[in-house]
Write an enzyme that holds these catalytic residues in place. Sequence first.
Site, short mmCIF file in Angstrom:
data_model
loop_
_atom_site.label_atom_id
_atom_site.label_comp_id
_atom_site.label_asym_id
_atom_site.label_seq_id
_atom_site.Cartn_x
_atom_site.Cartn_y
_atom_site.Cartn_z
CB SER A 139 -0.93 0.00 1.22
OG SER A 139 -0.20 -0.23 2.41
CG ASP A 172 2.26 -6.73 1.06
OD1 ASP A 172 2.01 -7.94 0.92
OD2 ASP A 172 1.40 -5.83 0.94
CD GLU A 174 -2.31 -8.56 -2.93
OE1 GLU A 174 -2.88 -8.69 -4.03
OE2 GLU A 174 -2.04 -7.46 -2.42
CD GLU A 181 -7.59 -5.17 1.36
OE1 GLU A 181 -6.48 -5.75 1.41
OE2 GLU A 181 -7.73 -4.02 0.90
O1 KIV Z 1 -0.53 -3.41 1.52
C1 KIV Z 1 -1.16 -3.37 2.58
O2 KIV Z 1 -1.09 -2.42 3.37
C2 KIV Z 1 -2.03 -4.50 2.89
C3 KIV Z 1 -2.99 -4.35 4.01
C4 KIV Z 1 -4.14 -3.53 3.58
C5 KIV Z 1 -3.41 -5.65 4.56
O3 KIV Z 1 -1.98 -5.48 2.22
#
Ligand code: KIV
Length: 289
Positions: free
Chosen positions: A52, A90, A122, A189
């Site tokens: 994000s 992530d 994901e 989500e």
């Molecule tokens: O990228 C992110 O911040 C996320 C969260 C919304 C779980 O994947």
Amino acid sequence: MTNPPERKKNTTLTLRQKKARGEPITMLTAYDYATALAVDRAGIDSILVGDSLGMVVLGYANTLPVTMQDMLHHCRAVARGAQYALLIGDMPFMSYQASVDEAVRNAGRFLQEAGMDAVKLEGGHMRLEAVRAIVSAGIPVMGHLGLTPQSVHVFGGFRPQGRNAEAAQHLVEDALHLQDAGCFSLVLESVPDRLAELVSKRLEIPTIGIGAGAGCDGQVLVTHDLLGLFDRFTPKFARRYADLHGEMGRAFREFKNDVETGAFPALEHSTGMPEEEWQALLASLGEQG
Ligand code: KIV
């Protein structure tokens, strides 16, 4: 008076134990040193360096342009700031989809080069092979189902998922498969509350919800939404705990006004010089004291 218990570094086991005890798990995103320090000091269980960051820090329209370099750079800053929270990096778009080999190598970089404790990726059944391979390399993996932003174009926009029986059934199956493949936790989500609750009850691993209701084992928010730092839009499911965008604007305007009116800098912001040194300088420059 007894001392408070010594705070220990959180691990994937900490999260599992919290689920077993029925204690809610807290997770927030961070992308820089100062925020990581504040989140960690507030006692949040886990920090997600989410992709994000592409939207709330780098200004992209979605998360797709975020690269491994971007992620590793921000993960390193967060790792320098957080001492106790479980740190999750992530995996960005196209760092794990093309091949299992690439997925394992890229996942490894988060731990080896960027101080993370785990990675998140994901997707459901199509990612099971990658999850198994990453976990067997000794890297904890958090899954992510529902509205998975890297698939925004497949969904036709940022829209809630799992709202009909068939899609919901697939999501339950994916969640169970991800658990079997070795995920230590799962983000849900933008899915219906009762679906998230059902999944949370069926899984042994903790679920962390965002826009998935109160039935999850924990909650995560994008910190910029929580702080009101990102004013392009706030997702319906986010709660704003502050208006830092407004507060930043106020402080910047005050600074501008102070500089323009001579109110800043004041004496206390200045560095002095001993009088004899000043006189010596003036004399050597031929200036009058
Ligand atoms: O990228 C992110 O911040 C996320 C969260 C919304 C779980 O994947």
